[in-house]
Design a protein around this motif. Sequence first.
Motif, PDB file in Angstrom:
ATOM      1  N   ASN A 107       1.604   4.438  -3.083  1.00 17.62           N
ATOM      2  CA  ASN A 107       1.490   5.892  -2.990  1.00 17.62           C
ATOM      3  C   ASN A 107       2.673   6.622  -3.602  1.00 17.62           C
ATOM      4  O   ASN A 107       2.658   7.840  -3.718  1.00 17.62           O
ATOM      5  CB  ASN A 107       1.344   6.318  -1.524  1.00 17.62           C
ATOM      6  CG  ASN A 107       0.005   5.910  -0.952  1.00 17.62           C
ATOM      7  OD1 ASN A 107      -0.981   5.828  -1.664  1.00 17.62           O
ATOM      8  ND2 ASN A 107      -0.013   5.646   0.341  1.00 17.62           N
ATOM      9  N   PRO A 123     -13.217  10.671   1.960  1.00 14.22           N
ATOM     10  CA  PRO A 123     -12.191  10.212   1.013  1.00 14.22           C
ATOM     11  C   PRO A 123     -12.669  10.412  -0.433  1.00 14.22           C
ATOM     12  O   PRO A 123     -13.826  10.121  -0.755  1.00 14.22           O
ATOM     13  CB  PRO A 123     -12.036   8.725   1.330  1.00 14.22           C
ATOM     14  CG  PRO A 123     -12.524   8.586   2.741  1.00 14.22           C
ATOM     15  CD  PRO A 123     -13.605   9.611   2.897  1.00 14.22           C
ATOM     16  N   ARG A 147       0.840  -1.213   0.000  1.00 12.16           N
ATOM     17  CA  ARG A 147       0.000   0.000   0.000  1.00 12.16           C
ATOM     18  C   ARG A 147       0.866   1.252   0.000  1.00 12.16           C
ATOM     19  O   ARG A 147       0.611   2.210  -0.720  1.00 12.16           O
ATOM     20  CB  ARG A 147      -0.929   0.019   1.221  1.00 12.16           C
ATOM     21  CG  ARG A 147      -2.207  -0.765   1.044  1.00 12.16           C
ATOM     22  CD  ARG A 147      -3.193  -0.482   2.155  1.00 12.16           C
ATOM     23  NE  ARG A 147      -2.652  -0.614   3.492  1.00 12.16           N
ATOM     24  CZ  ARG A 147      -2.558  -1.760   4.160  1.00 12.16           C
ATOM     25  NH1 ARG A 147      -2.978  -2.877   3.627  1.00 12.16           N
ATOM     26  NH2 ARG A 147      -2.050  -1.788   5.383  1.00 12.16           N
ATOM     27  N   ASN A 201     -12.078   8.785  -3.102  1.00 13.59           N
ATOM     28  CA  ASN A 201     -12.514   7.588  -3.825  1.00 13.59           C
ATOM     29  C   ASN A 201     -13.927   7.129  -3.439  1.00 13.59           C
ATOM     30  O   ASN A 201     -14.483   6.248  -4.065  1.00 13.59           O
ATOM     31  CB  ASN A 201     -11.508   6.441  -3.664  1.00 13.59           C
ATOM     32  CG  ASN A 201     -11.256   6.072  -2.227  1.00 13.59           C
ATOM     33  OD1 ASN A 201     -11.938   6.542  -1.320  1.00 13.59           O
ATOM     34  ND2 ASN A 201     -10.263   5.233  -2.006  1.00 13.59           N
ATOM     35  N   GLN A 202     -14.523   7.734  -2.392  1.00 17.23           N
ATOM     36  CA  GLN A 202     -15.896   7.403  -2.014  1.00 17.23           C
ATOM     37  C   GLN A 202     -16.903   8.355  -2.652  1.00 17.23           C
ATOM     38  O   GLN A 202     -18.096   8.107  -2.616  1.00 17.23           O
ATOM     39  CB  GLN A 202     -16.064   7.447  -0.494  1.00 17.23           C
ATOM     40  CG  GLN A 202     -15.366   6.324   0.217  1.00 17.23           C
ATOM     41  CD  GLN A 202     -15.579   6.404   1.720  1.00 17.23           C
ATOM     42  OE1 GLN A 202     -16.400   7.147   2.209  1.00 17.23           O
ATOM     43  NE2 GLN A 202     -14.805   5.612   2.438  1.00 17.23           N
ATOM     44  N   SER A 248      -5.528   8.021  -2.996  1.00 16.03           N
ATOM     45  CA  SER A 248      -6.142   7.330  -1.853  1.00 16.03           C
ATOM     46  C   SER A 248      -6.090   8.137  -0.549  1.00 16.03           C
ATOM     47  O   SER A 248      -6.922   7.939   0.326  1.00 16.03           O
ATOM     48  CB  SER A 248      -5.497   5.964  -1.632  1.00 16.03           C
ATOM     49  OG  SER A 248      -4.142   6.123  -1.275  1.00 16.03           O
ATOM     50  N   ARG A 249      -5.132   9.052  -0.423  1.00 15.86           N
ATOM     51  CA  ARG A 249      -5.016   9.819   0.827  1.00 15.86           C
ATOM     52  C   ARG A 249      -5.732  11.161   0.772  1.00 15.86           C
ATOM     53  O   ARG A 249      -5.708  11.915   1.732  1.00 15.86           O
ATOM     54  CB  ARG A 249      -3.547  10.061   1.161  1.00 15.86           C
ATOM     55  CG  ARG A 249      -2.777   8.777   1.445  1.00 15.86           C
ATOM     56  CD  ARG A 249      -1.328   9.057   1.588  1.00 15.86           C
ATOM     57  NE  ARG A 249      -0.877   9.734   0.372  1.00 15.86           N
ATOM     58  CZ  ARG A 249       0.316  10.236   0.173  1.00 15.86           C
ATOM     59  NH1 ARG A 249       1.199  10.164   1.102  1.00 15.86           N
ATOM     60  NH2 ARG A 249       0.645  10.825  -0.952  1.00 15.86           N
ATOM     61  N   SER A 257      -4.398   4.688  -6.843  1.00 16.49           N
ATOM     62  CA  SER A 257      -3.979   4.722  -5.434  1.00 16.49           C
ATOM     63  C   SER A 257      -3.241   6.016  -5.087  1.00 16.49           C
ATOM     64  O   SER A 257      -3.078   6.340  -3.911  1.00 16.49           O
ATOM     65  CB  SER A 257      -3.116   3.511  -5.087  1.00 16.49           C
ATOM     66  OG  SER A 257      -1.898   3.560  -5.775  1.00 16.49           O
TER      67      SER A 257
END
Length: 187
Positions: free
Chosen positions: A28, A52, A24, A54-55, A40-41, A37
């Motif tokens: 990044n 987030p 993971r 990605n949601q 992702s942060r 990814s």
Amino acid sequence: MKVSNPILKEAQAKMTKSEEALQRELGNIRAGRANASLLSRINVEYYGVETPLNQMAQISVPEARVLLVTPYDKSVLKDVERAILASDLGISPANDGSAIRLVIPQLTEERRKELAKQVKATSENGKIAVRNIRRDMMDQLKKSEKDGELNEDQLHDLEEQAQKVTDASIKSIDQITADKEKEILEG
């Protein structure tokens, strides 16, 4: 590798988690290729709540070096753009009114070498975590022998198995690292 001792099973599970965490973390690291990814942060303020990215948006890779972020709710497009600008990505988003394009710049040779060093350092941290798990596992096995749960031969066999489990995990980490370095250097 299949192990039967509960101490070894627990240690093996922890080592697998360390490998996954390394994967993971390496995901990044930007390698000059578009990868979902990378985002992702990133969190976006959505109705007063940090959400987030990605949601709340579809993230796709239409081309090798392009990320396309399409929010489900078009009204948050400016907020998504602001969050990407405020992040540590260093990529300027291009807003076309319905989606945001992120063009990943080509990496210089110098930057590739820096990233490869970063990958090695991150990998070394993963190996240290695995070695710490091994040390704890060995301590537990020796304690079991001291408490009379294991005899000397059983302890020796379990220590050999523990070393094999550790070696397999280190080998896996080396492979993950080699794959990421190859991705960065070939980019």
